[in-house]
Design a protein around this motif. Structure first.
Motif, PDB file in Angstrom:
ATOM      1  N   GLN A  77      -1.223  -3.634  -2.130  1.00  0.00           N
ATOM      2  CA  GLN A  77       0.139  -3.359  -2.582  1.00  0.00           C
ATOM      3  C   GLN A  77       0.140  -2.458  -3.811  1.00  0.00           C
ATOM      4  O   GLN A  77      -0.844  -2.366  -4.524  1.00  0.00           O
ATOM      5  N   VAL A  78       1.252  -1.796  -3.994  1.00  0.00           N
ATOM      6  CA  VAL A  78       1.468  -0.940  -5.164  1.00  0.00           C
ATOM      7  C   VAL A  78       2.683  -1.476  -5.921  1.00  0.00           C
ATOM      8  O   VAL A  78       3.731  -1.708  -5.321  1.00  0.00           O
ATOM      9  N   ALA A  86       5.484   3.616 -14.002  1.00  0.00           N
ATOM     10  CA  ALA A  86       4.053   3.359 -13.997  1.00  0.00           C
ATOM     11  C   ALA A  86       3.660   2.606 -12.736  1.00  0.00           C
ATOM     12  O   ALA A  86       4.279   1.589 -12.397  1.00  0.00           O
ATOM     13  N   ALA A  87       2.646   3.112 -12.061  1.00  0.00           N
ATOM     14  CA  ALA A  87       2.149   2.484 -10.839  1.00  0.00           C
ATOM     15  C   ALA A  87       0.883   1.698 -11.133  1.00  0.00           C
ATOM     16  O   ALA A  87       0.057   2.111 -11.950  1.00  0.00           O
ATOM     17  N   SER A  88       0.737   0.576 -10.459  1.00  0.00           N
ATOM     18  CA  SER A  88      -0.472  -0.233 -10.583  1.00  0.00           C
ATOM     19  C   SER A  88      -0.795  -0.839  -9.224  1.00  0.00           C
ATOM     20  O   SER A  88      -0.003  -0.768  -8.293  1.00  0.00           O
ATOM     21  N   GLY A  89      -1.955  -1.437  -9.145  1.00  0.00           N
ATOM     22  CA  GLY A  89      -2.386  -2.015  -7.878  1.00  0.00           C
ATOM     23  C   GLY A  89      -3.195  -1.002  -7.087  1.00  0.00           C
ATOM     24  O   GLY A  89      -4.031  -0.303  -7.630  1.00  0.00           O
ATOM     25  N   ARG A  90      -2.944  -0.925  -5.809  1.00  0.00           N
ATOM     26  CA  ARG A  90      -3.706  -0.035  -4.922  1.00  0.00           C
ATOM     27  C   ARG A  90      -3.166   1.394  -5.008  1.00  0.00           C
ATOM     28  O   ARG A  90      -2.665   1.949  -4.036  1.00  0.00           O
ATOM     29  N   THR A  91      -3.309   1.978  -6.195  1.00  0.00           N
ATOM     30  CA  THR A  91      -2.719   3.292  -6.437  1.00  0.00           C
ATOM     31  C   THR A  91      -3.386   4.394  -5.636  1.00  0.00           C
ATOM     32  O   THR A  91      -2.835   5.484  -5.506  1.00  0.00           O
ATOM     33  N   PHE A  92      -4.558   4.119  -5.077  1.00  0.00           N
ATOM     34  CA  PHE A  92      -5.207   5.137  -4.251  1.00  0.00           C
ATOM     35  C   PHE A  92      -4.399   5.421  -2.997  1.00  0.00           C
ATOM     36  O   PHE A  92      -4.601   6.422  -2.328  1.00  0.00           O
TER      37      PHE A  92
END
Length: 123
Positions: free
Chosen positions: A1-2, A23-29
């Motif tokens: 999740q993102v 701001a994004a976090s988690g599975r930012t790929f």
């Protein structure tokens, strides 16, 4: 999740400026395109701007062209929306969105959404 968290909203007079951040976090790929959308009370969600992963492709709704600028810092997993010459009709909750596909102004193409930040422009 993102996970996406917006900030920077507030109350400003017409003609003023605000800068929103997301701001994004988690599975930012998984994130490629990022976009900003807004929703005013009693109205449908509208597109505002979108940006590709590289930042080389940006899209804007006609209503904000020349006034708003979208940008991103991938090292910080953050996208920005610089809003200038604000008008009362810009008043809305602004949402950040992210997706793994190409940049688009279509909200249905985005999988991840933030909780929104309120922008109020007084006349």
């Amino acid at each position: 999740q993102v996970q996406l968290v917006e900030s920077g909203g507030g109350l400003v007079q017409a003609g003023g400026s605000l800068r929103l951040s997301c701001a994004a976090s988690g599975r930012t790929f998984r994130v490629n395109a990022m976009g900003w959308f807004r929703q005013a009370p009693g109205k449908e969600r509208q597109s505002v701007a979108a940006i590709s992963w590289s930042g080389g492709r940006t899209l804007y709704a006609d209503s904000v062209k020349g006034r708003f600028t979208i940008s991103r810092d991938n090292a910080k997993n953050t996208v920005y929306l610089q809003m200038n010459s604000l008008k009362p009709e810009d008043t809305a909750v602004y949402y950040c969105a992210a997706d793994s596909s190409v940049a688009s102004l279509n909200p249905h193409e985005y999988d991840y959404w933030g909780q929104g930040t309120q922008v109020t422009v007084s006349s």
